[in-house]
Design a protein around this motif. Structure first.
Motif, PDB file in Angstrom:
ATOM      1  N   ASN A   1       0.808  -1.215   0.000  1.00  0.00           N
ATOM      2  CA  ASN A   1       0.000   0.000   0.000  1.00  0.00           C
ATOM      3  C   ASN A   1       0.846   1.272   0.000  1.00  0.00           C
ATOM      4  OD1 ASN A   1      -2.354  -1.536   0.204  1.00  0.00           O
ATOM      5  ND2 ASN A   1      -2.087  -1.707   2.428  1.00  0.00           N
ATOM      6  N   GLY A   2       2.148   1.132   0.008  1.00  0.00           N
ATOM      7  CA  GLY A   2       3.014   2.302   0.061  1.00  0.00           C
ATOM      8  C   GLY A   2       3.000   3.062  -1.249  1.00  0.00           C
ATOM      9  N   ASN A   3       3.471   4.289  -1.225  1.00  0.00           N
ATOM     10  CA  ASN A   3       3.539   5.124  -2.419  1.00  0.00           C
ATOM     11  C   ASN A   3       4.989   5.546  -2.607  1.00  0.00           C
ATOM     12  OD1 ASN A   3       2.823   6.679  -4.604  1.00  0.00           O
ATOM     13  ND2 ASN A   3       2.395   8.485  -3.353  1.00  0.00           N
ATOM     14  N   PRO A   4       5.661   5.143  -3.670  1.00  0.00           N
ATOM     15  CA  PRO A   4       5.164   4.331  -4.774  1.00  0.00           C
ATOM     16  C   PRO A   4       5.040   2.854  -4.381  1.00  0.00           C
ATOM     17  CG  PRO A   4       7.494   4.737  -5.051  1.00  0.00           C
ATOM     18  CD  PRO A   4       7.065   5.524  -3.847  1.00  0.00           C
ATOM     19  N   PRO A   5       4.336   2.062  -5.206  1.00  0.00           N
ATOM     20  CA  PRO A   5       4.164   0.643  -4.882  1.00  0.00           C
ATOM     21  C   PRO A   5       5.479  -0.112  -5.015  1.00  0.00           C
ATOM     22  CG  PRO A   5       3.345   1.115  -7.080  1.00  0.00           C
ATOM     23  CD  PRO A   5       3.671   2.435  -6.459  1.00  0.00           C
ATOM     24  N   PRO A   6       5.535  -1.342  -4.540  1.00  0.00           N
ATOM     25  CA  PRO A   6       6.780  -2.121  -4.636  1.00  0.00           C
ATOM     26  C   PRO A   6       7.227  -2.298  -6.081  1.00  0.00           C
ATOM     27  CG  PRO A   6       5.203  -3.167  -3.171  1.00  0.00           C
ATOM     28  CD  PRO A   6       4.473  -2.073  -3.857  1.00  0.00           C
ATOM     29  N   MET A   7       8.508  -2.462  -6.254  1.00  0.00           N
ATOM     30  CA  MET A   7       9.062  -2.689  -7.591  1.00  0.00           C
ATOM     31  C   MET A   7       8.652  -4.047  -8.133  1.00  0.00           C
ATOM     32  SD  MET A   7      12.950  -1.598  -7.872  1.00  0.00           S
ATOM     33  CE  MET A   7      12.938  -2.611  -9.341  1.00  0.00           C
TER      34      MET A   7
ATOM     35  N   LEU B   1       7.032  -8.583   2.376  1.00  0.00           N
ATOM     36  CA  LEU B   1       8.311  -8.287   1.747  1.00  0.00           C
ATOM     37  C   LEU B   1       8.093  -7.356   0.569  1.00  0.00           C
ATOM     38  CD1 LEU B   1      11.144 -10.735   0.953  1.00  0.00           C
ATOM     39  CD2 LEU B   1      10.211  -9.354  -0.895  1.00  0.00           C
ATOM     40  N   SER B   2       9.014  -6.440   0.372  1.00  0.00           N
ATOM     41  CA  SER B   2       8.906  -5.521  -0.752  1.00  0.00           C
ATOM     42  C   SER B   2      10.292  -5.164  -1.266  1.00  0.00           C
ATOM     43  CB  SER B   2       8.173  -4.243  -0.332  1.00  0.00           C
ATOM     44  OG  SER B   2       8.125  -3.327  -1.402  1.00  0.00           O
ATOM     45  N   ILE B   3      10.470  -5.258  -2.571  1.00  0.00           N
ATOM     46  CA  ILE B   3      11.696  -4.783  -3.205  1.00  0.00           C
ATOM     47  C   ILE B   3      11.383  -3.418  -3.811  1.00  0.00           C
ATOM     48  CG2 ILE B   3      13.376  -5.173  -5.035  1.00  0.00           C
ATOM     49  CD1 ILE B   3      12.956  -8.135  -4.694  1.00  0.00           C
TER      50      ILE B   3
END
Length: 668
Positions: free
Chosen positions: A616-622, A636-638
C-alpha cells in the motif's frame, strides 16, 4: 732471460684469465638481472602469436581551459590521443605514452566495434515476492553470475619503462580503478626523467577485437591543485546555500570548544555530543579539519546569519541544549488543531461538560479496558465520545450521560504507536471537552519486526571519468549509508561495482543491512521510533575520496544531529532538511569534491514500513529491473529509492538504489 720471458708470459696469461673470468661473471650477472627484470614482461609476450606493428600516434593538448564534466581538470595538465586497432587472438599492440613532471596518471580505454561480447547481464527471473527465502536464493544466483562475468577479461594492459642501466620495469593497472576495457595507473614524478613509457595492449580473448583506443596522460600535481580549488568553491557554495546558517555558527563554536577541552565547563548537550563522537569513532583529524574550515569561512557564515543573537555564543562558556533549540528552524507539518493545548467547548455559563480522565500523557494499549470519566453541569442528555489521532477518528455515539464509560480500546491504526486525544461532547457537538493533552496508544506486545537490506544500484548517468574520453565511461560505484534514531545507529559501505555502464545494475555481493539486529544484523527488529535513513553514492576513481573518508564524514555529522535531537526526536523528523544540510557540509569539507553526489535522506516509521510491506506504500513495490516478481507483496517488498525524487534533495537524475524491506510477524 728466456726464463724471465716465460715467467712474464705465464703471468700475463694468468692475469688475463682472471680478468676474463671476472668479466664473464659480471656479464652473466647483468644477463641474470636483465632476465629477471623481463620475467613479468614474458607474461605479455610469450603467449603472443605476434606483436602488431607500432603505429605512430599523435598527442594533443585540448583547447578548452577545463576538460571534463564529472571529473574536471585544467586542460594544460592533459595530453590526449586516440587510434584504431584490430587485434587477433593473442596479438599485442605497442605505443608510447608521454610522462608528466608532476607524476603521471595514465588512462587507456578501448571502445569495441562489432565484437561478440562474452559479458551477458543477469537475466530477470519470476519469483513470488511474498517468499523471502526464494528471493534470497535468486539474488544469490544472480550475484554468482555477476561475479563470474567480472572475471572475464578480453584485453590486458601493462606499462613498460626501458633503460640501459635499470633494464626494463613493468607497471600494472590498478585493479580497483580498471575494468574490462578500461585501464588506469599512476607513476610518481621520479619517473618523469624517462620522458615516455611504452604501453602494451593485448587481446586475451578467442575473438577478433576491433575498435578505438582513447589514451590520456595527466599531470597528477596539477590535477590535485585544481581539485582543491574546486573543493573550496563548493564549500563556499554550500555555505551560501545553507538553510540554517545559525546552526553552522553553533557547529563552529561547538567544535572549537570540543578541541579545546570545553573551557568553562561542559554542558549536558556538549557531554552528549562528545559521547556520540566517541561511540561512533569519529577521527580526531576529521573534527580538526571541519573546525579549521568553518573558522576559515566564519565571516561568510556570519554574513548569512539572520538571527544575530546566535553570534553572542562564546567559545569560553558551555553551549546549552536550550540555546541550540532556539535556533533550530523546524519545518511546518500538518497536525491536529489541538496538538499541544486543551480546547474547551464548555461555555462559561449554562450547560457544560468537563473531561476528568484521561487528562493526557497516560499510556493505553489496544485491547485493554479503560474507564473514561467526565462531569457535567446542567446537561443530562446523551453524549458521544470521540477518539482522535493524526490521520483518523473513532466515534462512539448515544452514550448515557452517567459521567463514565467503560471502553475496550479497539485497533485504531496500523501504527506501532500513536498520540490520542479523548473528548466527550453533546450529540450535536455544541458543548464538550477534550483531555488536556494527548495520551500514548501502544499495541499489545510486539507483533511486527523489520529488516531493511540494500540490494544493488543502477546508473542512469553518462560519465567522462579518467581520461576524459568521448562517450560513456564505465564506473565503479558504491554506497555509503547510515541509519539512526534515538535508540539505534548503524552505518557502513557496500562493495564496489565493476564496469557499471549507463543503465546497468550492480548487485551487492555482501548482505548489507541498514536496519537489523544481532551480530551480523540479519535479525528483524522492532521499529519503536522513526528511523532516519541516509545513503550516498560514490564513484571510485583517482580523484574520489576514500570510502573511509566518506563514512567518517557521515558519522561526524550524524553524531552532531544525534546530540541536537536526542531529547526531541520528533523535531529531527520534521527538520531533516537541516540534518541534510549539516551532512553535506561535513562531506564537502572532509571528502574532496570529485564525484561526490548529493545524499539521499528519508525516514521510516512503523506505519510507513507496514504500508510498504503490504503493497500500500507510495510508490508501490518494484516489479522490474532486479526481479520480475509475482505475488501480493505480503511481508516483503523490493523497492527503488531514487535520489532525484527525494523531497529534500531535488537534483538531476543520477542513481537508483534498490533495497528490500522484510516484515516478520511474531504474534501477541
Amino acid at each position: 732471460m728466456k726464463k724471465f720471458s716465460i715467467f712474464l708470459g705465464l703471468f700475463w696469461l694468468f692475469f688475463f684469465g682472471l680478468t676474463f673470468q671476472a668479466l664473464k661473471a659480471q656479464t652473466l650477472k647483468k644477463l641474470d638481472q636483465t632476465k629477471s627484470s623481463k620475467i613479468e614482461v614474458k607474461k605479455v609476450e610469450t603467449t603472443s602469436q605476434k606483436v602488431a606493428k607500432p603505429l605512430k600516434i599523435e598527442w594533443l593538448v585540448p583547447k578548452k581551459p577545463i576538460l571534463g564534466e564529472t571529473d574536471p581538470v585544467p586542460s594544460d595538465a592533459v595530453k590526449l590521443s586516440q587510434f584504431k586497432v584490430e587485434l587477433k587472438p593473442g596479438e599485442a599492440f605497442e605505443f608510447y605514452i608521454p610522462l608528466q613532471t608532476g607524476g603521471t596518471e595514465i588512462s587507456v580505454k578501448f571502445v569495441p566495434e562489432n565484437i561478440t561480447l562474452s559479458l551477458q547481464k543477469p537475466r530477470l527471473k519470476k519469483v513470488p515476492v511474498s517468499e523471502p527465502q526464494k528471493i534470497e536464493n535468486v539474488l544469490q544466483s544472480l550475484i554468482q553470475e555477476q561475479n563470474q562475468q567480472v572475471k572475464v577479461q578480453d584485453l590486458s594492459f601493462v606499462l613498460l619503462i626501458e633503460n640501459k642501466v635499470l633494464g626494463q620495469k613493468t607497471f600494472y593497472p590498478e585493479k580497483g580503478l580498471s575494468s574490462r576495457y578500461k585501464f588506469w595507473l599512476k607513476l610518481g614524478s621520479e619517473f618523469s626523467v624517462f620522458v615516455q613509457a611504452k604501453g602494451v595492449l593485448k587481446n586475451q580473448s578467442a575473438n577478433l577485437i576491433k575498435g578505438t583506443v582513447y589514451v590520456s596522460s595527466t599531470d597528477h600535481t596539477k590535477k590535485v591543485a585544481y581539485q582543491l580549488q574546486k573543493q573550496q568553491k563548493e564549500i563556499e557554495e554550500a555555505i551560501e546555500n545553507t538553510k540554517n546558517p545559525e546552526m553552522l555558527w553553533i557547529v563552529s563554536r561547538l567544535l572549537k570548544r570540543h578541541l579545546k577541552g570545553y573551557p568553562g565547563g561542559q554542558s549536558e548537550f556538549e557531554e552528549s555530543f562528545a559521547k556520540n563522537l566517541s561511540s561512533l569513532r569519529v577521527p580526531q583529524n576529521l573534527v580538526v579539519n571541519v573546525s579549521d574550515t568553518l573558522v576559515k569561512y566564519e565571516n561568510k557564515i556570519q554574513q548569512k546569519v539572520v538571527d544575530k543573537e546566535v553570534l553572542k555564543i562564546e567559545e569560553t562558556k558551555p553551549v546549552k541544549r536550550e540555546t541550540v533549540n532556539k535556533f533550530l528552524k523546524i519545518e511546518k507539518i500538518q497536525t491536529l488543531e489541538r496538538l499541544d493545548s486543551k480546547v474547551d467547548k464548555m461555555p462559561t455559563e449554562g450547560p457544560r461538560i468537563h473531561v476528568i480522565y484521561p487528562n493526557g500523557e497516560e499510556t493505553w494499549e489496544e485491547g485493554k479496558t479503560y474507564s473514561i470519566r467526565w462531569e457535567n453541569v446542567n446537561y443530562q442528555q446523551k453524549v458521544k465520545i470521540i477518539l482522535k489521532w493524526e490521520g483518523g477518528q473513532h466515534t462512539i455515539t448515544d452514550i448515557p450521560n452517567t459521567g463514565s464509560y467503560v471502553l475496550t480500546l479497539p485497533k485504531l491504526s496500523n501504527q506501532k504507536e500513536l498520540r490520542l486525544w479523548v473528548g466527550v461532547f453533546s450529540v450535536d457537538e455544541k458543548i464538550g471537552d477534550w483531555s488536556d493533552r494527548s495520551l500514548v496508544v501502544k499495541k499489545i506486545g510486539s507483533n511486527e519486526k523489520y529488516r531493511i537490506r540494500l540490494l544493488g544500484i543502477m546508473s542512469h548517468r553518462c560519465a567522462d571519468d579518467e581520461g576524459w574520453e568521448r562517450g560513456c565511461d564505465d564506473e565503479e560505484p558504491y554506497v555509503v549509508w547510515a541509519a539512526f534514531g534515538p535508540t539505534y545507529e548503524s552505518c557502513g559501505r557496500t562493495d564496489e561495482g565493476k564496469g557499471v555502464g549507463k543503465g546497468d545494475t550492480w548487485l551487492f555481493s555482501k548482505d548489507v543491512n541498514v536496519y537489523g539486529g544481532g551480530g551480523n544484523k540479519t535479525e528483524t527488529i522492532e521499529v519503536n521510533v522513526p528511523l532516519i535513513f541516509l545513503y550516498m553514492v560514490l564513484e571510485k576513481d583517482s580523484g574520489s575520496p576514500s570510502r573511509d573518508e566518506i563514512v567518517n564524514a557521515t558519522t561526524g555529522a550524524l553524531s552532531l544531529a544525534k546530540a541536537i535531537y536526542d531529547k526531541k526526536w520528533d523535531e529531527a523528523i520534521k527538520n531533516v532538511g537541516a540534518i541534510w544540510d549539516t551532512i553535506v557540509i561535513f562531506q564537502k569539507i572532509a571528502a574532496k569534491s570529485d564525484d561526490l553526489y548529493p545524499p539521499y535522506l528519508s525516514y521510516f516509521d512503523h506505519q510507513s514500513l507496514l504500508q510498504i510491506t503490504t503493497g500500500n506504500g507510495n510508490p508501490p513495490p518494484m516489479d522490474r529491473a532486479l526481479l520480475s516478481s509475482v505475488g501480493n507483496y505480503d511481508h516483503l517488498s523490493i523497492r527503488r529509492a531514487d535520489i532525484y525524487k527525494d523531497p529534500v534533495n531535488q537534483k538531476n537524475l543520477q542513481w537508483s538504489v534498490f533495497y528490500m524491506v522484510i516484515r516478520e510477524e511474531t504474534g501477541y
